[in-house]
Scaffold this motif. Structure first.
Motif, short mmCIF file in Angstrom:
data_model
loop_
_atom_site.label_atom_id
_atom_site.label_comp_id
_atom_site.label_asym_id
_atom_site.label_seq_id
_atom_site.Cartn_x
_atom_site.Cartn_y
_atom_site.Cartn_z
N THR A 38 44.13 -7.86 1.03
CA THR A 38 44.68 -9.17 0.71
C THR A 38 43.58 -10.03 1.13
O THR A 38 43.26 -11.16 0.79
CB THR A 38 45.92 -9.27 1.29
N THR A 39 42.97 -9.71 2.18
CA THR A 39 41.98 -10.68 2.83
C THR A 39 40.83 -10.75 1.95
O THR A 39 40.23 -11.68 1.75
CB THR A 39 41.71 -10.17 4.22
N ARG A 40 40.56 -9.45 1.60
CA ARG A 40 39.17 -9.32 0.64
C ARG A 40 39.68 -10.49 -0.59
O ARG A 40 38.68 -10.77 -1.19
CB ARG A 40 38.93 -7.93 0.26
N ARG A 155 54.36 -10.39 1.42
CA ARG A 155 53.41 -11.50 1.23
C ARG A 155 53.05 -11.51 -0.45
O ARG A 155 52.89 -10.35 -1.14
CB ARG A 155 51.96 -11.07 1.92
N ALA A 156 52.42 -12.47 -0.87
CA ALA A 156 52.37 -12.58 -2.29
C ALA A 156 51.12 -11.74 -2.86
O ALA A 156 51.31 -11.10 -3.79
CB ALA A 156 52.18 -14.13 -2.92
N GLU A 157 50.09 -11.74 -1.98
CA GLU A 157 49.05 -10.92 -2.30
C GLU A 157 49.42 -9.52 -2.28
O GLU A 157 48.72 -8.50 -3.16
CB GLU A 157 47.86 -11.26 -1.28
N LEU A 265 58.96 -18.05 -0.65
CA LEU A 265 59.80 -17.09 -0.92
C LEU A 265 59.98 -16.14 0.29
O LEU A 265 61.10 -15.68 0.36
CB LEU A 265 59.44 -16.24 -2.44
N ARG A 266 59.08 -15.79 0.69
CA ARG A 266 58.89 -14.67 2.07
C ARG A 266 59.64 -15.60 3.22
O ARG A 266 60.46 -15.03 3.89
CB ARG A 266 57.42 -14.34 2.17
#
Length: 322
Positions: A38-40, A155-157, A265-266
């Motif tokens: 996700t960070t990438r 998380r969205a990612e 949403l989260r």
């Protein structure tokens, strides 16, 4: 006479050095060093602009403040949180490059983080969410994505990175790679379980959420093979596109008219669970936060709870006709 490189010929020392010391090569190496997918993905968006602003063969050692300012100019009119997120990507890349002795200066030194303003309660009232989730004017893909983000509190990612192979419909769960790089599971409820087969149809592999168009097969916009559906040829739905669609669809329900973000949403899911009486350890199990202290923003109940308490203690509401 120039040296001709044939397929399979090992790269020369100068070519390897160019890949390491050029902006494009350093960015690629830096992104490969990140453990969390996700960070990438998030950093890649920012650093792609850096590569475009300087040119792929520009030496990392020659990066300066003007280059970074040109990159950040793309987000001048965005929210402070968005600006700060992209600036963090540049700073992380800079720190890595300095540790690798590729960069002696700090091109981000003239850029400052922007002060974020919080608008009280960020949780979206549950009735408005339900109205949005069940509105047939929106595509099945969007309604399922929004519902899945809310029911999993993920998380969205993490959800946008899902492949069909990651899903476990029998136990209503999916395998995700968390922010820290660990493999974890998120769980959904009945509404998602009913919509998911309709979206997947007969697909058994590839990204769960697909873009509207076929992915380019070549060129700088061609995605990785893992991000292309083997059945339809369409690429993975991107975070910016998913965020834009959600903000546009939710604008008419948002009292401020701005539309909501996918992260809300989260936030809403955890706030609603806290309002329903779930304990902090239960919220931690659902959200997969590493530290209980991170849950304070959700345990602090907001507007919806305030409205319910006010209604329940309204003197007029306690009167009974005889």
């Amino acid at each position: 006479m120039p040296v001709v490189a044939f397929p399979g010929t090992p790269a020369s020392a100068s070519e390897r050095a160019d890949r390491r010391t050029s902006v494009a090569g350093a960015v690629e190496t830096f992104l490969d060093s990140l453990g969390a997918a996700t960070t990438r993905i998030g950093y890649a968006r920012t650093l792609a602009r850096l590569t475009a602003a300087t040119g792929p063969h520009h030496p990392v050692a020659d990066l300066d403040c003007d280059h970074y300012a040109a990159v950040m100019a793309a987000w001048d009119s965005t929210a402070p949180a968005t600006w700060n997120r992209h600036l963090s990507a540049l700073i992380s890349f800079t720190t890595w490059a300095q540790r690798q002795d590729l960069l002696a200066t700090n091109p981000a030194r003239r850029l400052n983080r922007r002060k974020t303003t919080h608008r009280g309660d960020r949780a979206i009232p549950a009735p408005r969410l339900e109205k949005l989730f069940t509105d047939d004017r929106h595509q099945l893909r969007e309604r399922l994505l929004w519902r899945l983000l809310y029911e999993t509190a993920a998380r969205a990612e993490e959800i946008l990175s899902l492949n069909v192979e990651d899903l476990d419909p029998e136990f209503r769960r999916a395998r995700v790679r968390s922010k820290g790089g660990a493999i974890e599971y998120v769980h959904w409820a009945t509404a998602t379980a009913r919509l998911l087969p309709r979206l997947l149809a007969s697909r058994t592999s590839g990204p769960v959420f697909l873009a509207d168009r076929r992915a380019p097969a070549s060129g700088h916009r061609a995605p990785a093979a893992a991000d292309i559906c083997p059945v339809t040829g369409r690429g993975r739905l991107s975070y910016p596109r998913a965020e834009y669609l959600f903000k546009t669809a939710s604008a008419e329900l948002d009292p401020h008219g701005d539309g909501w973000t996918l992260h809300q949403l989260r936030h809403s899911a955890l706030t609603h669970l806290a309002a329903a009486g779930r304990t902090a350890p239960e919220l931690q199990a659902k959200s997969r936060h590493q530290h209980l202290a991170s849950l304070g923003r959700y345990v602090r109940l907001g507007e919806e709870t305030s409205a319910r308490i006010t209604a329940e203690h309204d003197p007029a509401a306690r009167r009974r006709t005889r």
